[in-house]
Design an enzyme around this catalytic site. Structure first.
Site, short mmCIF file in Angstrom:
data_model
loop_
_atom_site.label_atom_id
_atom_site.label_comp_id
_atom_site.label_asym_id
_atom_site.label_seq_id
_atom_site.Cartn_x
_atom_site.Cartn_y
_atom_site.Cartn_z
N ASN A 157 -11.59 -5.68 -1.06
CA ASN A 157 -11.09 -4.90 0.08
C ASN A 157 -9.59 -4.67 -0.08
O ASN A 157 -8.83 -5.62 -0.32
CB ASN A 157 -11.32 -5.65 1.39
CG ASN A 157 -11.06 -4.78 2.60
OD1 ASN A 157 -11.75 -3.77 2.80
ND2 ASN A 157 -10.06 -5.12 3.39
N GLU A 158 -9.22 -3.43 0.03
CA GLU A 158 -7.79 -3.07 0.03
C GLU A 158 -6.97 -3.94 -0.92
O GLU A 158 -6.04 -4.63 -0.50
CB GLU A 158 -7.22 -3.15 1.45
CG GLU A 158 -7.75 -2.07 2.35
CD GLU A 158 -7.03 -1.99 3.70
OE1 GLU A 158 -6.37 -2.96 4.09
OE2 GLU A 158 -7.15 -0.94 4.35
N CYS A 164 2.55 -12.04 -7.50
CA CYS A 164 2.26 -13.43 -7.85
C CYS A 164 3.15 -13.74 -9.05
O CYS A 164 3.15 -13.01 -10.04
CB CYS A 164 0.79 -13.62 -8.21
SG CYS A 164 0.45 -15.30 -8.78
N GLU A 313 -12.55 3.65 6.18
CA GLU A 313 -12.22 3.02 7.47
C GLU A 313 -11.41 3.99 8.31
O GLU A 313 -10.54 4.71 7.80
CB GLU A 313 -11.36 1.76 7.27
CG GLU A 313 -12.07 0.58 6.68
CD GLU A 313 -11.14 -0.64 6.55
OE1 GLU A 313 -10.19 -0.77 7.35
OE2 GLU A 313 -11.38 -1.44 5.64
N GLU A 361 -8.72 -9.99 14.88
CA GLU A 361 -9.16 -8.61 15.10
C GLU A 361 -10.15 -8.49 16.24
O GLU A 361 -10.90 -7.52 16.33
CB GLU A 361 -9.68 -8.04 13.78
CG GLU A 361 -8.51 -7.85 12.82
CD GLU A 361 -8.87 -7.35 11.44
OE1 GLU A 361 -10.00 -7.60 10.99
OE2 GLU A 361 -8.00 -6.71 10.81
N PHE A 363 -9.71 -7.82 19.30
CA PHE A 363 -9.51 -6.69 20.23
C PHE A 363 -9.32 -5.36 19.48
O PHE A 363 -8.97 -4.35 20.09
CB PHE A 363 -8.30 -6.96 21.13
CG PHE A 363 -8.51 -8.16 22.02
CD1 PHE A 363 -9.60 -8.23 22.88
CD2 PHE A 363 -7.64 -9.24 21.97
CE1 PHE A 363 -9.81 -9.35 23.68
CE2 PHE A 363 -7.84 -10.35 22.77
CZ PHE A 363 -8.93 -10.41 23.63
N HIS A 364 -9.50 -5.41 18.17
CA HIS A 364 -9.38 -4.17 17.39
C HIS A 364 -10.52 -3.23 17.77
O HIS A 364 -11.65 -3.65 17.96
CB HIS A 364 -9.47 -4.54 15.91
CG HIS A 364 -9.17 -3.40 14.97
ND1 HIS A 364 -10.01 -2.32 14.82
CD2 HIS A 364 -8.12 -3.17 14.14
CE1 HIS A 364 -9.49 -1.50 13.93
NE2 HIS A 364 -8.34 -1.98 13.51
C1 GAL Z 1 -7.76 -2.56 7.22
C2 GAL Z 1 -8.61 -3.65 6.60
C3 GAL Z 1 -9.70 -4.11 7.56
C4 GAL Z 1 -9.12 -4.37 8.94
C5 GAL Z 1 -8.39 -3.14 9.41
C6 GAL Z 1 -7.78 -3.30 10.77
O1 GAL Z 1 -6.56 -2.38 6.54
O2 GAL Z 1 -9.23 -3.19 5.42
O3 GAL Z 1 -10.31 -5.28 7.05
O4 GAL Z 1 -8.26 -5.47 8.89
O5 GAL Z 1 -7.33 -2.86 8.51
O6 GAL Z 1 -7.11 -2.13 11.16
#
Ligand code: GAL
Length: 688
Positions: A157-158, A164, A313, A361, A363-364
């Site tokens: 993911n992203e 590092c 997303e 997250e 309340f996202h």
């Molecule tokens: C994205 C991420 C997701 C979630 C989302 C919230 O950047 O891939 O897992 O965190 O943001 O806005």
């Protein structure tokens, strides 16, 4: 020639609709899973991204795998005619792994190792982490390779370009540098101009990515991190590609960030995807967000030469980030979802399907609220998008072939961050410049490809390259050849200043022979404070046919015309009367130079004139009201126009021909009233 691309997976010739789904958070209450399936059907969701952060549920202890819950979900999806965008779990590592193998945790610049926690923070070099990823990815692929629900692999993911500084990463970086500089340390020292402050490197082992004074080194560190991330992605993909060759493999990009060069990354994925989170309603009008988002959507389409991409997303209402958590107002969800489709996405996906009960997250924005039913506004609006997408089968696989390209280059952006900022301070507004040069086309309904400096220029009639401070190797020659053969190029102030190592060109700006192509020498640049502006007066009888006075802001360069025609001059300051806008005929083409950061009013007239001269047709021949755009997708027989109103009030649009409203099936002719935030999908036979 226009092509219809195949759907993302032949199993599903429809638009995909869905989002990040975390059923593992609800293992204790499996009745919620059944409710999820019911609600998915109701909302028209057919593709769910599962397992993104599930490692601790898939392998709670080392070597103890538990796929039961995922089997159940995959089966339930298939039973409901839905699909899985199945993730590999490397975006977040389980605690047992961090404890047993501390080397998978990143190391800070001061040598301290990061504690367990967070996400997206594994060491990309760690052989243990790589092996653990391969093991779990192989198990996933073996288990689900023939599962009817498996549609796309969502790797990790992203991925980000986080630093590092562990021994392995540093050693790999030094090896990578050896290759890049052909094992010639002198060559590297020259490229880094490292005698400055006595920073010359006597051995490869002395080179550390912590010396922020050496711009070339910092840019190489960014290049290396892109290389390393792609390498990590490729190794994650090995078992997936081996066991499921027909299933597209991808990962979600973050085009809004500067951490990785996604152009390089795009070559490694089968389909481009990105996560789009505009701040709707933040500003006095929606246009800035609409334009920036459209530009990044176009970039996704261009990354695979027109192939449809995935909006992996987006948010049904509010994300967790943002200063003020303003919800999408009614209408904006449909508009912003179809905006992505308008620019070539064959999916609308969300973060997130269901709000989690706890943690960061909870309340996202989500399709399903804690209340848990279909009664919320968010759910209803998502269901409306589902109904619309279900009517867009004919749009799947269609695309567009623009005649205009905007050059937006990540390596140039890194160089601007390092070098140009030293000269122009805060006024190096690269993305804003890209937006202001993109916006006139968006407003006229002229499709644009967003390429980088490695892109093929010859597909286009008009190429615009704002603030191209760094020239990547070979680009100047290709630009020169493009203009020579008849192309039109537009370049701005403070372009062609440095090479790939941020070494300044000697002999005047623009460098690498572009001084001759554009017919200008840029002697110096001036930065201005926000309350200041500089007058630019159009020259009498100029070839653009534009008259009057305009304002330049932020940056003005003092240039000398050397064989170019002056189209406008500065109206005040110590350089009053000197050229501000020029054009040179070079070979069969034209090279325009804008010496200052010109306002939107000038750019609108300027590009309108250029597209007229070059016979580049907007997708609708009638004029669009302010705040409205029309974008095209076509299969060469039928054109699909996405007419979008970003105004907070209704507008009238005069149609240029008869259309069919694809969503309602009704005929459209004459004048159309578009409500605020309204979007119409309209079809017509393809224009020849
Ligand atoms: C994205 C991420 C997701 C979630 C989302 C919230 O950047 O891939 O897992 O965190 O943001 O806005």
């Amino acid at each position: 020639m226009t092509t219809r691309y195949p759907p993302i997976h032949p199993k599903c010739p429809h638009m995909l609709h869905g989002g990040d789904y975390n059923p593992d958070q609800w293992i204790r209450t499996p009745e919620v899973w059944d409710e999820d399936m019911r609600l998915m059907k109701l909302s028209g969701c057919n593709a769910m991204s599962i397992g993104i952060f599930s490692w601790s549920s898939l392998e709670p202890q080392e070597g103890q795998f538990e796929f039961g819950w995922l089997d159940t979900i995959m089966d339930k999806l298939a039973a409901h005619n839905a699909y899985a965008v199945l993730a590999t779990p490397s975006g977040s590592k389980p605690a047992w792994m961090s404890r047993t193998y501390p080397e998978i945790r990143r190391v800070n610049a001061d040598g301290s190792r990061q504690p367990h926690g967070g996400r997206h923070n594994h060491c990309r070099s760690s052989p243990v982490y790589r092996q653990k990823c391969q093991t779990i990815n192989r198990k996933l692929a073996e288990r689900y390779k023939d599962h009817p629900a498996l549609l796309v692999w969502h790797v990790s993911n992203e991925y980000n370009g986080g630093d590092c500084h562990c021994e392995l990463c540093i050693k790999w970086f030094q090896e990578w540098l050896r290759d890049r500089y052909q094992h010639d340390l002198d060559r590297l020292n020259h490229a880094y101009w490292s005698s400055f402050w006595s920073h010359a490197f006597p051995t490869w082992e002395d080179i550390l990515p912590t010396d922020k004074g050496i711009h070339g080194l910092m840019i190489d560190w960014d290049r290396f991190k892109t290389h390393q991330t792609i390498d990590f992605f490729n190794q994650e993909a090995v078992p997936l590609r081996e066991l499921t060759p027909g299933v597209p493999v991808t990962t979600n990009f973050m085009n809004g960030t500067t951490t990785l060069d996604y152009w390089a990354f795009a070559r490694a994925v089968d389909v481009v995807t990105w996560d789009s989170y505009p701040n709707w309603h933040e500003h006095a009008d929606e246009l800035g967000e609409a334009v920036a988002t459209a530009r990044m959507h176009d970039q996704c389409r261009t990354m695979k030469a027109g192939k449809p991409w995935m909006l992996m997303e987006s948010v049904p209402s509010i994300p967790t980030r943002g200063r003020v958590k303003k919800r999408k107002e009614p209408g904006m969800h449909m508009l912003s979802s179809l905006q992505a489709v308008a620019h070539g996405s064959d999916t609308v996906q969300y973060f997130q399907w269901r709000k989690s009960r706890g943690c960061m997250e909870k309340f996202h924005g989500a399709v399903v609220d804690h209340e848990g039913t279909e009664k919320t506004r968010e759910f209803k609006e998502v269901a409306e998008v589902g109904q619309a997408l279900a009517k867009l089968d004919a749009v799947v696989g269609t695309s567009v072939q623009p005649s205009v390209a905007l050059v937006q280059d990540w390596e140039n952006e890194w160089a601007i961050r390092e070098g140009a900022r030293v000269y122009l301070g805060e006024n190096t507004k690269y993305r804003q410049d890209c937006d202001s040069h993109y916006r006139p086309f968006w407003s006229m309904g002229v499709p644009v490809d967003v390429i980088d400096q490695t892109g093929d220029l010859d597909r286009y009639k008009l190429v615009t390259l704002p603030l191209s401070y760094m020239l990547r190797d070979g680009f100047a020659d290709r630009l020169r050849a493009f203009v020579e053969r008849g192309g039109t190029a537009v370049m701005t102030y403070w372009s062609a200043v440095v090479d790939e190592s941020d070494l300044c060109f000697l002999g005047g700006v623009p460098g690498r022979g572009l001084r001759e192509v554009f017919g200008v020498w840029e002697e110096e640049s001036q930065s201005y404070y926000p309350h200041e502006s500089v007058k630019v007066a159009m020259s009498k009888g100029n070839a653009l046919g534009i008259s009057g006075e305009f304002k330049a802001v932020d940056t003005c360069s003092v240039i000398h015309a050397e064989g170019s025609k002056v189209l406008a001059t500065y109206g005040d300051q110590y350089f009053a009367g000197s050229p501000a806008v020029t054009v040179k005929t070079f070979g069969k083409g034209k090279a325009y130079y804008l010496a200052a950061r010109m306002g939107q009013d000038f750019l609108t007239l300027f590009y309108k004139k250029l597209i007229g001269d070059l016979s580049i047709k907007p997708v609708m021949s009638t004029e669009l009201p302010k705040g409205v755009t029309a974008q095209l997708r076509t299969d060469g027989k039928t054109d699909y126009l996405f007419l979008q109103n970003y105004n907070r009030q209704p507008v009238e649009v005069a149609l240029d021909t008869d259309y069919t409203d694809v969503l309602s099936g009704k005929a459209l002719r004459g004048k159309l009233t578009l409500e605020h935030y309204a979007v119409r999908v309209m079809s017509r036979p393809t224009r020849k």
